[in-house]
Design a protein around this motif. Structure first.
Motif, PDB file in Angstrom:
ATOM      1  N   TYR A  38       0.808  -1.230   0.000  1.00  0.00           N
ATOM      2  CA  TYR A  38       0.000   0.000   0.000  1.00  0.00           C
ATOM      3  C   TYR A  38       0.840   1.280   0.000  1.00  0.00           C
ATOM      4  O   TYR A  38       0.299   2.375  -0.009  1.00  0.00           O
ATOM      5  CB  TYR A  38      -0.960  -0.026   1.211  1.00  0.00           C
ATOM      6  N   HIS A  64      -4.873   4.062   5.714  1.00  0.00           N
ATOM      7  CA  HIS A  64      -5.194   3.206   6.858  1.00  0.00           C
ATOM      8  C   HIS A  64      -4.084   2.189   7.105  1.00  0.00           C
ATOM      9  O   HIS A  64      -3.657   1.986   8.249  1.00  0.00           O
ATOM     10  CB  HIS A  64      -6.534   2.492   6.627  1.00  0.00           C
ATOM     11  N   GLY A  68      -2.029   2.286  10.415  1.00  0.00           N
ATOM     12  CA  GLY A  68      -2.259   1.083  11.236  1.00  0.00           C
ATOM     13  C   GLY A  68      -0.947   0.369  11.516  1.00  0.00           C
ATOM     14  O   GLY A  68      -0.680  -0.043  12.656  1.00  0.00           O
ATOM     15  N   SER A 116     -16.278  -1.036   1.444  1.00  0.00           N
ATOM     16  CA  SER A 116     -15.663  -2.352   1.274  1.00  0.00           C
ATOM     17  C   SER A 116     -16.555  -3.288   0.437  1.00  0.00           C
ATOM     18  O   SER A 116     -17.779  -3.188   0.464  1.00  0.00           O
ATOM     19  CB  SER A 116     -15.435  -2.970   2.656  1.00  0.00           C
ATOM     20  N   SER A 118     -16.397  -6.506   0.968  1.00  0.00           N
ATOM     21  CA  SER A 118     -16.314  -7.771   1.710  1.00  0.00           C
ATOM     22  C   SER A 118     -17.633  -8.297   2.250  1.00  0.00           C
ATOM     23  O   SER A 118     -17.653  -9.328   2.926  1.00  0.00           O
ATOM     24  CB  SER A 118     -15.333  -7.620   2.880  1.00  0.00           C
ATOM     25  N   ALA A 130     -13.608  -0.167  14.157  1.00  0.00           N
ATOM     26  CA  ALA A 130     -13.076   1.188  13.944  1.00  0.00           C
ATOM     27  C   ALA A 130     -13.617   2.145  15.013  1.00  0.00           C
ATOM     28  O   ALA A 130     -12.879   2.963  15.564  1.00  0.00           O
ATOM     29  CB  ALA A 130     -13.443   1.682  12.541  1.00  0.00           C
ATOM     30  N   TRP A 133     -11.957   1.381  18.323  1.00  0.00           N
ATOM     31  CA  TRP A 133     -10.539   1.788  18.248  1.00  0.00           C
ATOM     32  C   TRP A 133     -10.431   3.286  18.549  1.00  0.00           C
ATOM     33  O   TRP A 133      -9.600   3.717  19.339  1.00  0.00           O
ATOM     34  CB  TRP A 133     -10.006   1.467  16.858  1.00  0.00           C
ATOM     35  N   LEU A 162      -6.899  -3.881  20.677  1.00  0.00           N
ATOM     36  CA  LEU A 162      -7.688  -3.751  19.443  1.00  0.00           C
ATOM     37  C   LEU A 162      -6.758  -3.590  18.237  1.00  0.00           C
ATOM     38  O   LEU A 162      -7.002  -4.160  17.169  1.00  0.00           O
ATOM     39  CB  LEU A 162      -8.655  -2.564  19.540  1.00  0.00           C
ATOM     40  N   ARG A 170      -5.191 -11.845  10.795  1.00  0.00           N
ATOM     41  CA  ARG A 170      -4.378 -12.501   9.758  1.00  0.00           C
ATOM     42  C   ARG A 170      -4.051 -13.948  10.140  1.00  0.00           C
ATOM     43  O   ARG A 170      -3.970 -14.822   9.281  1.00  0.00           O
ATOM     44  CB  ARG A 170      -3.128 -11.675   9.480  1.00  0.00           C
ATOM     45  N   TYR A 193     -13.493 -15.116   6.287  1.00  0.00           N
ATOM     46  CA  TYR A 193     -13.210 -13.686   6.498  1.00  0.00           C
ATOM     47  C   TYR A 193     -14.123 -13.104   7.586  1.00  0.00           C
ATOM     48  O   TYR A 193     -13.657 -12.386   8.479  1.00  0.00           O
ATOM     49  CB  TYR A 193     -13.396 -12.940   5.167  1.00  0.00           C
TER      50      TYR A 193
END
Ligand code: HEM
Length: 230
Positions: A38, A64, A68, A116, A118, A130, A133, A162, A170, A193
């Motif tokens: 990225y 992000h 992050g 997204s 997803s 989010a 966080w 968090l 992951r 996912y």
């Protein structure tokens, strides 16, 4: 008469140091590997599908990923009592860097989650993560600005747990991928996912509360117990 054998303070300290090194190494490793695709803001390099209807998606996602990764890598150093005591100035500088990274990372995460591709289950989880966080970092800042150090530590533990959900997510995706190699029909990738998103931060919230009790509330309770009249 039975004797209670307690591990010596030195052994406990060595064990905690090992856990810290493990956490820091994993956090920095994941941060470095996750951020690489990225850094150029190039949608073609993204590891997840970018929404074709939103040209800003790759910008939000990249910002992000960068912030992050910064938060993930800087965070472990804020939990070193020796560093806090010996270099309070450095602790403050890293703290500001961490707060800036989490605040930007959370806002960019929120925008990325909104567009997204997803699916609604993962999107809902990512939006909630989010929000949590951002909320936990605001509580941590408010606490330190009003001189409430213990409360600041509690909210920082919650916040970094968090942040660390990104690592657990992951890991769950990795286990899911292996499971799908063994039996491709058992579960679809979108299902893996969804489980990874919700499972990672739920687990980290439980671990955060365990840490809060073990490292802050239990010692405070013991002090109060000693002070309380019999
Ligand atoms: C803890 C709060 C976090 C939230 C709410 C969050 C949210 C998100 C969202 C919404 C996406 C897009 C996912 C999709 O569309 O399916 C994403 C992707 C991503 N996030 Fe996070 N994230 C967080 C923490 C982190 C951290 C600490 C890192 C540091 C490594 C990170 C690195 C990435 C990367 C690199 C991607 C792109 C997908 C990939 O290549 O794996 N995120 N995140």
């Amino acid at each position: 008469m039975s004797t209670v054998l307690r591990p010596s303070r030195r052994r406990i300290r060595t064990r905690v140091a090992w856990y810290w090194w493990l956490m820091a190494a994993v956090a920095i490793g994941v941060a470095v590997f996750a951020v690489r695709p990225y850094l150029s803001f190039d949608a073609a390099l993204s590891l997840i599908p970018v929404n074709p209807g939103q040209p800003l998606h790759i910008v939000w996602l990249s910002l992000h990923a960068i912030t992050g990764a910064l938060a993930l890598a800087v965070g472990p150093f804020q939990f070193l009592p020796a560093l806090r005591r010996a270099r309070p100035g450095l602790h403050r500088v890293l703290g500001r860097l961490y707060v800036g990274a989490v605040s930007t990372g959370a806002v960019m995460a929120f925008l990325s989650a909104l567009v997204s591709t997803s699916g609604p289950v993962a999107q809902a989880g990512l939006l909630l993560l989010a929000a949590l966080w951002l909320y936990s970092i605001i509580r941590a800042i408010t606490a330190i600005r009003t001189g409430q150090i213990q409360l600041h530590r509690i909210w920082m533990i919650r916040n970094y747990c968090l942040t660390f959900a990104a690592v657990v997510l992951r890991a769950i995706l990795g286990v899911g991928a292996l499971y799908r190699v063994a039996d491709p029909d058992a579960i679809t990738f979108p299902q893996v996912y969804d489980i990874a998103v919700w499972g990672s931060f739920t687990l980290m919230l439980v671990i955060a509360e365990w840490f809060v009790v073990q490292t802050i509330l239990a010692p405070l309770a013991r002090v109060r117990q000693k002070q309380a009249p019999a």
